[in-house]
Design a protein around this motif. Structure first.
Motif, mmCIF file in Angstrom:
data_model
loop_
_atom_site.group_PDB
_atom_site.id
_atom_site.type_symbol
_atom_site.label_atom_id
_atom_site.label_comp_id
_atom_site.label_asym_id
_atom_site.label_seq_id
_atom_site.Cartn_x
_atom_site.Cartn_y
_atom_site.Cartn_z
ATOM 1 N N MET A 110 0.876 -0.997 0.188
ATOM 2 C CA MET A 110 -0.312 -0.201 -0.226
ATOM 3 C C MET A 110 0.826 1.609 0.301
ATOM 4 O O MET A 110 1.955 1.367 0.724
ATOM 5 N N THR A 111 0.065 2.606 -0.836
ATOM 6 C CA THR A 111 1.155 3.571 -0.390
ATOM 7 C C THR A 111 0.490 3.999 0.224
ATOM 8 O O THR A 111 -1.171 4.603 0.840
ATOM 9 N N ASN A 112 1.695 5.610 0.718
ATOM 10 C CA ASN A 112 0.526 6.680 1.527
ATOM 11 C C ASN A 112 1.974 7.365 1.066
ATOM 12 O O ASN A 112 2.821 7.380 0.646
ATOM 13 N N HIS A 113 1.791 8.805 2.329
ATOM 14 C CA HIS A 113 2.500 10.068 2.260
ATOM 15 C C HIS A 113 3.722 9.704 2.511
ATOM 16 O O HIS A 113 4.877 10.747 2.293
ATOM 17 N N PHE A 114 4.041 8.776 3.529
ATOM 18 C CA PHE A 114 6.078 8.125 3.915
ATOM 19 C C PHE A 114 6.203 7.167 2.614
ATOM 20 O O PHE A 114 7.562 7.077 3.069
ATOM 21 N N GLY A 115 5.587 6.969 1.415
ATOM 22 C CA GLY A 115 6.321 5.836 0.326
ATOM 23 C C GLY A 115 7.359 4.879 0.909
ATOM 24 O O GLY A 115 7.052 4.857 2.141
ATOM 25 N N SER A 116 8.296 4.623 0.650
ATOM 26 C CA SER A 116 8.950 3.757 0.939
ATOM 27 C C SER A 116 9.091 3.309 2.765
ATOM 28 O O SER A 116 9.893 2.396 3.300
ATOM 29 N N VAL A 117 9.421 4.761 3.010
ATOM 30 C CA VAL A 117 10.309 4.443 4.389
ATOM 31 C C VAL A 117 9.173 3.634 5.371
ATOM 32 O O VAL A 117 9.821 2.916 5.962
ATOM 33 N N VAL A 118 8.135 3.891 5.238
ATOM 34 C CA VAL A 118 7.770 2.472 6.582
ATOM 35 C C VAL A 118 7.965 1.270 6.213
ATOM 36 O O VAL A 118 8.216 0.585 7.360
ATOM 37 N N GLU A 119 8.218 1.496 4.458
ATOM 38 C CA GLU A 119 8.235 0.111 4.952
ATOM 39 C C GLU A 119 10.137 -0.619 4.909
ATOM 40 O O GLU A 119 10.502 -1.609 4.917
ATOM 41 N N ARG A 120 10.942 0.067 5.527
ATOM 42 C CA ARG A 120 11.977 0.480 5.828
ATOM 43 C C ARG A 120 12.450 -0.421 7.325
ATOM 44 O O ARG A 120 13.173 0.083 7.778
ATOM 45 N N VAL A 121 11.020 0.081 7.829
ATOM 46 C CA VAL A 121 10.466 0.098 9.400
ATOM 47 C C VAL A 121 9.657 -1.801 9.406
ATOM 48 O O VAL A 121 9.214 -1.776 8.994
ATOM 49 N N VAL A 122 10.702 -2.420 9.785
ATOM 50 C CA VAL A 122 9.903 -4.230 10.744
ATOM 51 C C VAL A 122 10.013 -3.887 11.902
ATOM 52 O O VAL A 122 10.637 -3.754 12.583
ATOM 53 N N ILE A 123 8.583 -4.666 11.830
ATOM 54 C CA ILE A 123 8.124 -5.249 13.580
ATOM 55 C C ILE A 123 8.531 -6.752 13.701
ATOM 56 O O ILE A 123 8.165 -7.477 12.758
ATOM 57 N N LYS A 124 8.806 -6.886 15.165
ATOM 58 C CA LYS A 124 8.682 -8.342 14.829
ATOM 59 C C LYS A 124 9.143 -8.668 16.525
ATOM 60 O O LYS A 124 9.544 -7.882 17.643
ATOM 61 N N LYS A 125 8.886 -10.395 16.405
ATOM 62 C CA LYS A 125 8.992 -10.673 17.859
ATOM 63 C C LYS A 125 10.039 -11.790 17.892
ATOM 64 O O LYS A 125 9.850 -12.178 17.299
ATOM 65 N N GLY A 126 10.251 -11.589 19.308
ATOM 66 C CA GLY A 126 11.989 -11.946 19.358
ATOM 67 C C GLY A 126 13.175 -11.769 20.192
ATOM 68 O O GLY A 126 12.388 -10.655 21.030
ATOM 69 N N ASP A 127 14.085 -12.489 20.704
ATOM 70 C CA ASP A 127 15.068 -12.132 21.424
ATOM 71 C C ASP A 127 16.107 -11.079 20.511
ATOM 72 O O ASP A 127 16.599 -11.971 19.497
ATOM 73 N N ILE A 128 16.492 -10.151 20.915
ATOM 74 C CA ILE A 128 17.066 -8.867 20.311
ATOM 75 C C ILE A 128 18.700 -10.019 20.135
ATOM 76 O O ILE A 128 19.666 -9.207 19.351
ATOM 77 N N THR A 129 19.129 -10.592 21.223
ATOM 78 C CA THR A 129 20.919 -11.019 21.188
ATOM 79 C C THR A 129 20.432 -12.245 19.669
ATOM 80 O O THR A 129 22.290 -12.375 19.413
ATOM 81 N N LYS A 130 19.892 -12.521 19.388
ATOM 82 C CA LYS A 130 19.385 -13.127 18.316
ATOM 83 C C LYS A 130 19.568 -12.532 16.534
ATOM 84 O O LYS A 130 20.054 -13.200 15.718
ATOM 85 N N GLU A 131 19.624 -10.794 16.550
ATOM 86 C CA GLU A 131 19.813 -10.287 15.666
ATOM 87 C C GLU A 131 20.225 -10.839 14.622
ATOM 88 O O GLU A 131 21.546 -9.399 15.435
ATOM 89 N N ASN A 132 20.298 -10.381 13.962
ATOM 90 C CA ASN A 132 21.586 -10.509 12.289
ATOM 91 C C ASN A 132 21.863 -8.826 12.060
ATOM 92 O O ASN A 132 21.349 -9.075 10.969
ATOM 93 N N VAL A 133 21.754 -8.157 12.559
ATOM 94 C CA VAL A 133 22.109 -6.517 12.674
ATOM 95 C C VAL A 133 23.724 -6.056 12.474
ATOM 96 O O VAL A 133 23.964 -7.338 12.881
ATOM 97 N N ASP A 134 23.303 -4.684 12.205
ATOM 98 C CA ASP A 134 24.578 -4.388 12.111
ATOM 99 C C ASP A 134 25.225 -4.190 12.740
ATOM 100 O O ASP A 134 26.387 -4.087 14.278
ATOM 101 N N ALA A 135 23.888 -3.463 14.345
ATOM 102 C CA ALA A 135 24.058 -3.229 15.400
ATOM 103 C C ALA A 135 22.378 -3.225 15.807
ATOM 104 O O ALA A 135 21.123 -3.076 15.807
ATOM 105 N N ILE A 136 22.860 -3.755 17.647
ATOM 106 C CA ILE A 136 21.512 -3.287 17.912
ATOM 107 C C ILE A 136 21.918 -3.059 19.855
ATOM 108 O O ILE A 136 22.868 -2.542 19.623
ATOM 109 N N VAL A 137 20.851 -2.377 19.899
ATOM 110 C CA VAL A 137 20.562 -1.294 20.912
ATOM 111 C C VAL A 137 20.240 -1.539 21.826
ATOM 112 O O VAL A 137 19.100 -2.531 21.897
ATOM 113 N N ASN A 138 20.963 -1.143 23.163
ATOM 114 C CA ASN A 138 20.808 -1.485 24.506
ATOM 115 C C ASN A 138 20.287 -0.868 25.171
ATOM 116 O O ASN A 138 20.054 0.620 24.773
#
Ligand code: ADP
Length: 181
Positions: free
Chosen positions: A1-29
């Motif tokens: 779906m499109t909206n006035h934020f365009g693709s910016v909203v799609e760069r945000v991901v909501i998920k359930k889980g344990d952050i210590t297992k996240e395979n990202v460049d940085a996790i926030v404490n």
């Protein structure tokens, strides 16, 4: 779906889980001003990543004193799958101006990731555990701040993940996010 934020909203991901297992460049404490990682997500990060994270944090405190509320510092991640841990200090609920302080904590974490040229970052629900910030308001402040940052900056950050530990918190984040689509 499109909206006035365009693709910016799609760069945000909501998920359930344990952050210590996240395979990202940085996790926030979700840290405290003394970077004493003794409970909540902070303890989980040190347990999974290694005591070196606490030692490097202690060195930072020796150099700069306390980390003020709303600020963020960075350490290596040692045995975690991510590359860095960004330690930010959210407000304690009841101390006043909590929404502004939480916004600042998230914004400064994103800015630090940007300075390190990172592509992906994962946040827990900062301040909503031991620090008592209401979870629904936390969802709004965190998601709004991420979108504001991605919209206003030519940044290296491609993806912002909110990694929520329990169903209730995940529910608030999912609900707020859905309304933006
Ligand atoms: P604060 O002191 O800032 O409130 P807490 O660590 O107490 O920080 O809690 C922040 C959030 O992190 C809470 O929603 C808590 O449930 C969550 N949390 C705890 N452990 C983890 C984990 N391993 N991964 C993701 N979130 C976690």
């Amino acid at each position: 779906m499109t909206n006035h934020f365009g693709s910016v909203v799609e760069r945000v991901v909501i998920k359930k889980g344990d952050i210590t297992k996240e395979n990202v460049d940085a996790i926030v404490n979700a840290a405290n001003s003394h970077l004493r990682h003794g409970g909540g997500v902070a303890l989980a990060i040190v347990k999974a990543g290694g005591i070196e994270i606490q030692k490097e944090s202690d060195e930072i405190i020796k150099k700069i004193g306390m980390v003020p509320t709303g600020h963020a510092v960075i350490t290596n991640a040692y045995r975690l799958p991510c590359k860095f841990v960004i330690h930010t200090v959210g407000p304690i609920y009841g101390e006043g101006n909590e929404d502004e302080k939480l916004h600042k904590a998230i914004y400064n974490s994103l800015y630090l990731a940007h300075l390190y040229n990172l592509k992906s970052i994962a946040f827990p629900a900062v301040s909503s555990g031991i620090f008592g910030f209401p979870k629904d308001r936390c969802a709004k402040v965190l998601i709004d701040t991420a979108i504001e940052f991605l919209e206003s900056f030519q940044t290296s950050i491609e993806k912002v993940v909110f990694c929520l530990f329990d169903d209730e918190t995940y529910g608030y984040f999912e609900e707020y996010y859905k309304n933006l689509l």
